[in-house]
Design a protein around this motif. Structure first.
Motif, PDB file in Angstrom:
ATOM      1  N   GLU A   1       0.830  -1.216   0.000  1.00 50.12           N
ATOM      2  CA  GLU A   1       0.000   0.000   0.000  1.00 50.12           C
ATOM      3  C   GLU A   1       0.871   1.276   0.000  1.00 50.12           C
ATOM      4  O   GLU A   1       0.805   2.075   0.945  1.00 50.12           O
ATOM      5  N   PRO A   2       1.672   1.479  -1.051  1.00 49.05           N
ATOM      6  CA  PRO A   2       2.617   2.608  -1.040  1.00 49.05           C
ATOM      7  C   PRO A   2       1.951   3.972  -0.895  1.00 49.05           C
ATOM      8  O   PRO A   2       2.573   4.922  -0.394  1.00 49.05           O
ATOM      9  N   GLU A   3       0.676   4.069  -1.288  1.00 51.50           N
ATOM     10  CA  GLU A   3      -0.022   5.353  -1.134  1.00 51.50           C
ATOM     11  C   GLU A   3      -0.211   5.697   0.347  1.00 51.50           C
ATOM     12  O   GLU A   3      -0.373   6.865   0.711  1.00 51.50           O
ATOM     13  N   ILE A   4      -0.157   4.677   1.203  1.00 52.89           N
ATOM     14  CA  ILE A   4      -0.275   4.921   2.653  1.00 52.89           C
ATOM     15  C   ILE A   4       1.095   4.913   3.325  1.00 52.89           C
ATOM     16  O   ILE A   4       1.409   5.770   4.151  1.00 52.89           O
ATOM     17  N   TYR A   5       1.923   3.944   2.943  1.00 51.22           N
ATOM     18  CA  TYR A   5       3.175   3.732   3.689  1.00 51.22           C
ATOM     19  C   TYR A   5       4.428   4.205   2.947  1.00 51.22           C
ATOM     20  O   TYR A   5       5.523   4.143   3.504  1.00 51.22           O
ATOM     21  N   GLY A   6       4.277   4.637   1.696  1.00 54.09           N
ATOM     22  CA  GLY A   6       5.432   5.141   0.952  1.00 54.09           C
ATOM     23  C   GLY A   6       6.235   4.040   0.270  1.00 54.09           C
ATOM     24  O   GLY A   6       5.814   2.870   0.239  1.00 54.09           O
ATOM     25  N   ASN A   7       7.376   4.435  -0.263  1.00 51.44           N
ATOM     26  CA  ASN A   7       8.186   3.522  -1.084  1.00 51.44           C
ATOM     27  C   ASN A   7       9.485   3.074  -0.422  1.00 51.44           C
ATOM     28  O   ASN A   7      10.261   2.333  -1.022  1.00 51.44           O
ATOM     29  N   THR A   8       9.725   3.544   0.770  1.00 53.39           N
ATOM     30  CA  THR A   8      10.972   3.188   1.460  1.00 53.39           C
ATOM     31  C   THR A   8      10.818   1.813   2.096  1.00 53.39           C
ATOM     32  O   THR A   8       9.812   1.528   2.753  1.00 53.39           O
ATOM     33  N   THR A   9      11.833   0.970   1.894  1.00 52.27           N
ATOM     34  CA  THR A   9      11.739  -0.390   2.429  1.00 52.27           C
ATOM     35  C   THR A   9      12.200  -0.438   3.890  1.00 52.27           C
ATOM     36  O   THR A   9      12.877   0.477   4.384  1.00 52.27           O
ATOM     37  N   LEU A  10      11.891  -1.551   4.540  1.00 56.76           N
ATOM     38  CA  LEU A  10      12.342  -1.728   5.931  1.00 56.76           C
ATOM     39  C   LEU A  10      13.867  -1.805   5.977  1.00 56.76           C
ATOM     40  O   LEU A  10      14.490  -1.285   6.913  1.00 56.76           O
ATOM     41  N   ALA A  11      14.478  -2.428   4.964  1.00 54.41           N
ATOM     42  CA  ALA A  11      15.952  -2.486   4.926  1.00 54.41           C
ATOM     43  C   ALA A  11      16.523  -1.072   4.880  1.00 54.41           C
ATOM     44  O   ALA A  11      17.508  -0.772   5.570  1.00 54.41           O
ATOM     45  N   ASP A  12      15.909  -0.193   4.073  1.00 51.10           N
ATOM     46  CA  ASP A  12      16.353   1.216   4.021  1.00 51.10           C
ATOM     47  C   ASP A  12      16.228   1.872   5.402  1.00 51.10           C
ATOM     48  O   ASP A  12      17.119   2.595   5.844  1.00 51.10           O
ATOM     49  N   VAL A  13      15.090   1.641   6.037  1.00 53.35           N
ATOM     50  CA  VAL A  13      14.841   2.236   7.367  1.00 53.35           C
ATOM     51  C   VAL A  13      15.887   1.742   8.359  1.00 53.35           C
ATOM     52  O   VAL A  13      16.473   2.521   9.121  1.00 53.35           O
ATOM     53  N   GLU A  14      16.146   0.433   8.335  1.00 51.86           N
ATOM     54  CA  GLU A  14      17.093  -0.127   9.316  1.00 51.86           C
ATOM     55  C   GLU A  14      18.524   0.334   9.026  1.00 51.86           C
ATOM     56  O   GLU A  14      19.292   0.597   9.955  1.00 51.86           O
ATOM     57  N   ASP A  15      18.880   0.447   7.748  1.00 52.20           N
ATOM     58  CA  ASP A  15      20.224   0.955   7.391  1.00 52.20           C
ATOM     59  C   ASP A  15      20.404   2.390   7.892  1.00 52.20           C
ATOM     60  O   ASP A  15      21.443   2.737   8.468  1.00 52.20           O
ATOM     61  N   ALA A  16      19.393   3.211   7.640  1.00 51.77           N
ATOM     62  CA  ALA A  16      19.466   4.617   8.079  1.00 51.77           C
ATOM     63  C   ALA A  16      19.540   4.687   9.605  1.00 51.77           C
ATOM     64  O   ALA A  16      20.288   5.501  10.168  1.00 51.77           O
ATOM     65  N   ALA A  17      18.782   3.832  10.272  1.00 49.13           N
ATOM     66  CA  ALA A  17      18.784   3.807  11.746  1.00 49.13           C
ATOM     67  C   ALA A  17      20.163   3.402  12.252  1.00 49.13           C
ATOM     68  O   ALA A  17      20.666   3.944  13.249  1.00 49.13           O
ATOM     69  N   GLN A  18      20.785   2.451  11.557  1.00 49.60           N
ATOM     70  CA  GLN A  18      22.123   1.999  11.956  1.00 49.60           C
ATOM     71  C   GLN A  18      23.128   3.145  11.864  1.00 49.60           C
ATOM     72  O   GLN A  18      23.905   3.380  12.784  1.00 49.60           O
ATOM     73  N   LYS A  19      23.070   3.867  10.737  1.00 53.97           N
ATOM     74  CA  LYS A  19      24.008   4.999  10.547  1.00 53.97           C
ATOM     75  C   LYS A  19      23.767   6.061  11.620  1.00 53.97           C
ATOM     76  O   LYS A  19      24.707   6.585  12.223  1.00 53.97           O
ATOM     77  N   GLN A  20      22.506   6.379  11.820  1.00 54.34           N
ATOM     78  CA  GLN A  20      22.150   7.427  12.789  1.00 54.34           C
ATOM     79  C   GLN A  20      22.617   7.053  14.199  1.00 54.34           C
ATOM     80  O   GLN A  20      23.197   7.885  14.902  1.00 54.34           O
ATOM     81  N   THR A  21      22.406   5.808  14.596  1.00 55.93           N
ATOM     82  CA  THR A  21      22.792   5.403  15.957  1.00 55.93           C
ATOM     83  C   THR A  21      24.311   5.259  16.072  1.00 55.93           C
ATOM     84  O   THR A  21      24.874   5.568  17.117  1.00 55.93           O
TER      85      THR A  21
END
Ligand SMILES: O=C1C[C@@](O)(C(=O)O)C[C@@H](O)[C@@H]1O
Length: 152
Positions: free
Chosen positions: A20-40
């Motif tokens: 449901e990209p119209e609700i949740y967007g196009n970013t994957t969970l892997a992208d989210v976790e990678d970004a979280a890793q860099k940020q932390t």
């Protein structure tokens, strides 16, 4: 003292970016976790990530965090609206947590307006898209006294 954060994503969030990209967007969970890793990494916070479609597995992971984790960020997915057991697990381990939703659950179906977790969460982030994860980690860093110059 080392600072450890557990990021939990519940049922169906493995489909993030394709679901449901119209609700949740196009970013994957892997992208989210990678970004979280860099940020932390930058903040000197040790990050553990966990995703499961199974309520019991999520509860087991929360129990494992007892005594070795200072904060939990959780997107409980549909369990938000159904799970007394998830609420009990989070309360049982006495780890402060943020509840996070990619979508604005209050602008959706009425049954998504109720959460079994919100009244026990330190705070709730919803409707910011995947930026919510970045905002949540920034908040946790502030709470734990972590800063950009910190080394793990
Ligand atoms: O699976 C999800 C995702 C969600 O938690 C969100 O991130 O917006 C909102 C929930 O209502 C839904 O069941």
């Amino acid at each position: 003292m080392s600072k450890t954060l557990l990021l939990i994503n519940g049922p169906n969030l493995n489909l993030l970016g394709t679901r449901e990209p119209e609700i949740y967007g196009n970013t994957t969970l892997a992208d989210v976790e990678d970004a979280a890793q860099k940020q932390t990494d930058d903040l000197g916070i040790k990050l553990h990530t966990f995703q499961s479609n199974h309520e019991g597995a999520i509860i087991d992971r929360i129990h494992e965090a007892r005594g070795n984790c200072q904060f939990i960020i959780i997107n409980p997915g549909g369990l938000t609206h159904t799970s007394v057991a998830l609420r009990d697990a989070l309360l049982g381990v006495e780890i402060p947590f943020l509840e996070l939703h990619v979508s604005n659950v209050h602008a959706r179906e009425p049954w998504r307006h109720h959460s079994y977790l919100s009244d026990k969460a330190v705070g709730v982030i919803c409707g910011l898209g995947v930026f919510g994860y970045t905002a949540a980690i920034d908040f946790v860093a502030h709470k734990l006294g972590a800063s950009k110059s910190a080394k793990p």
